[in-house]
Design an enzyme around this catalytic site. Structure first.
Site, PDB file in Angstrom:
ATOM      1  N   HIS A 191      -7.093  -2.777   6.207  1.00 11.68           N
ATOM      2  CA  HIS A 191      -6.063  -1.657   6.644  1.00 11.68           C
ATOM      3  C   HIS A 191      -6.971  -0.136   6.336  1.00 11.68           C
ATOM      4  O   HIS A 191      -8.041  -0.205   5.995  1.00 11.68           O
ATOM      5  CB  HIS A 191      -4.829  -1.770   5.896  1.00 11.68           C
ATOM      6  N   HIS A 193       0.824  -0.944  -0.104  1.00  5.68           N
ATOM      7  CA  HIS A 193       0.071   0.078   0.039  1.00  5.68           C
ATOM      8  C   HIS A 193       0.958   1.244   0.009  1.00  5.68           C
ATOM      9  O   HIS A 193       2.044   1.082   0.145  1.00  5.68           O
ATOM     10  CB  HIS A 193      -0.827  -0.017   1.234  1.00  5.68           C
ATOM     11  N   HIS A 242       1.164   3.940   2.291  1.00  2.47           N
ATOM     12  CA  HIS A 242       1.634   4.824   3.119  1.00  2.47           C
ATOM     13  C   HIS A 242       3.253   4.772   3.125  1.00  2.47           C
ATOM     14  O   HIS A 242       3.985   3.875   2.679  1.00  2.47           O
ATOM     15  CB  HIS A 242       1.155   4.085   4.643  1.00  2.47           C
ATOM     16  N   ASP A 283       5.926   4.496   4.771  1.00  4.77           N
ATOM     17  CA  ASP A 283       6.906   3.683   5.220  1.00  4.77           C
ATOM     18  C   ASP A 283       7.107   2.284   4.479  1.00  4.77           C
ATOM     19  O   ASP A 283       7.957   1.453   4.626  1.00  4.77           O
ATOM     20  CB  ASP A 283       6.754   3.390   6.780  1.00  4.77           C
ATOM     21  N   HIS A 284       6.055   2.336   3.506  1.00  2.22           N
ATOM     22  CA  HIS A 284       6.118   1.015   2.665  1.00  2.22           C
ATOM     23  C   HIS A 284       6.593   1.276   1.226  1.00  2.22           C
ATOM     24  O   HIS A 284       6.461   0.442   0.384  1.00  2.22           O
ATOM     25  CB  HIS A 284       4.798   0.466   2.607  1.00  2.22           C
ATOM     26  N   HIS A 341       7.946  -4.897  11.607  1.00  2.00           N
ATOM     27  CA  HIS A 341       7.101  -3.741  11.298  1.00  2.00           C
ATOM     28  C   HIS A 341       6.666  -3.429  12.959  1.00  2.00           C
ATOM     29  O   HIS A 341       5.398  -3.056  13.269  1.00  2.00           O
ATOM     30  CB  HIS A 341       5.775  -4.058  10.493  1.00  2.00           C
ATOM     31  N   ASP A 393       0.485  -4.724   7.429  1.00  4.35           N
ATOM     32  CA  ASP A 393      -0.728  -3.575   7.895  1.00  4.35           C
ATOM     33  C   ASP A 393      -1.897  -4.093   7.481  1.00  4.35           C
ATOM     34  O   ASP A 393      -2.521  -3.691   6.467  1.00  4.35           O
ATOM     35  CB  ASP A 393      -0.305  -2.259   6.902  1.00  4.35           C
TER      36      ASP A 393
END
Length: 328
Positions: A151, A63, A65, A67-68, A277, A219
């Site tokens: 999520h 996805h 976000h 941090d990914h 994570h 997530d």
């Protein structure tokens, strides 16, 4: 040489810490390199891990976000700078396609790498495993499939599955009088017709070989699709952002606790559970290990650290998932 291992590039969740970089996981699978969720700083982490950008053949984003995915900008430029000699396919949720293109063109550079984006719609991955890539690696079939997770934004989980096959037994081959080119024909067709009118089937001279499976669940709240992605996996790489004492917070933010990750591993019949994570609110990972091991007692549990290299477990007969396994 056949190499199947997970190179951990980062284990932090939303915010990196002094000891944990943003997400990043490179799965080496013989001649393929699957880079999952390249967060910010992945380019530097590759250097520290001794991994070349040209080892990457697939990039899988769960996805958008930060941090990914923020590391995709740097990786895109590095692939071009290093003159990556092969195509690189990038898989991602279709709803975030605009972010994909922004990251691929985040700054000025000479884009000469052969990179192909593959947006995946929510409908395609909603309820059944959706195959997004298949090929032959090391002489064995391999498929990458996805399922949607629960999520705050559209999120995909990934499952890499090797096609099942047969291990030929030398003593039975000799007893059947099979040798040379006819063995290749047997492996290709599943049977051979011999001149004397005798037919030999592959099951007569071999034993079933279960293909290896790796699942990547990042997530998500507990949901049916997380269990399906993990079903019978040799290795499950799973987010465990919180401890069970913060289960309400985990649910509110669309995440799992270490205990919930262990429930998935147990009910899905996983062999090795890799926890990662971690929220910055926790300095130590020992409590995550302890919490998961109380639930998942049939396999190995690892709390991933940046730069860990974890080999896939050797093949063995799969464990049966619990009947009617559902989220708890």
């Amino acid at each position: 040489m056949s190499v199947r291992e997970l190179v951990v590039l980062g284990t932090a969740s939303q915010v990196p810490t002094r000891y944990r970089n943003h997400n990043g996981y490179l799965l080496r699978w013989d001649g393929e390199g699957f880079l999952f969720d390249p967060g910010e700083g992945t380019q530097r982490q590759l250097i520290h891990a001794g991994v070349s950008s040209t080892d990457i053949t697939k990039i899988c984003i769960t996805h958008f976000h930060g941090d990914h995915c923020l590391g995709l900008a740097g990786i895109s430029q590095l692939l071009s700078l290093d003159g990556c000699p092969h195509p690189v396919n990038v898989f991602f949720p279709a709803s975030g396609e605009k972010f994909y293109h922004r990251l691929r063109r985040a700054s000025i550079y000479h884009d000469r790498a052969d990179v192909h984006g593959h947006p995946i719609t929510e409908a395609a991955a909603a309820t059944d495993l959706h195959e997004v890539w298949a090929g032959e690696v090391g002489g064995k079939g391999l498929a990458l499939s996805v399922l949607s997770l629960s999520h705050g934004v559209p999120t995909l989980g990934y499952r890499l599955e090797e096609r099942s096959g047969w291990t030929l037994l030398p003593d039975k081959l000799a007893a059947a009088g099979l040798r040379g080119a006819v063995i290749k024909q047997l492996q290709r067709d599943g049977f051979v017709e011999l001149e004397e009118g005798r037919r030999v089937n592959i099951q007569d001279v071999g034993k079933p070989r279960r293909g290896q499976v790796v699942a990547f669940v990042m997530d998500t709240r507990l949901c049916d699709n997380a269990f399906e992605l993990a079903r019978g996996a040799d290795m499950l790489i799973c987010e465990s952002t919180y401890l069970e004492e913060d289960a309400a917070r985990a649910k509110d933010h669309g995440h799992l606790t270490a205990k919930q990750a262990a429930q998935i591993a147990k009910q899905a019949g996983v062999r090795t559970l890799v926890l990662t994570h971690f929220s910055r609110r926790y300095e130590r990972t020992a409590p995550f290990l302890a919490e998961a091991r109380e639930v998942f007692t049939d396999g190995e549990v690892v709390a991933a650290r940046d730069f860990d290299v974890l080999g896939l477990p050797k093949r063995e007969r799969p464990k049966k998932a619990a009947a009617g396994a559902k989220p708890g």
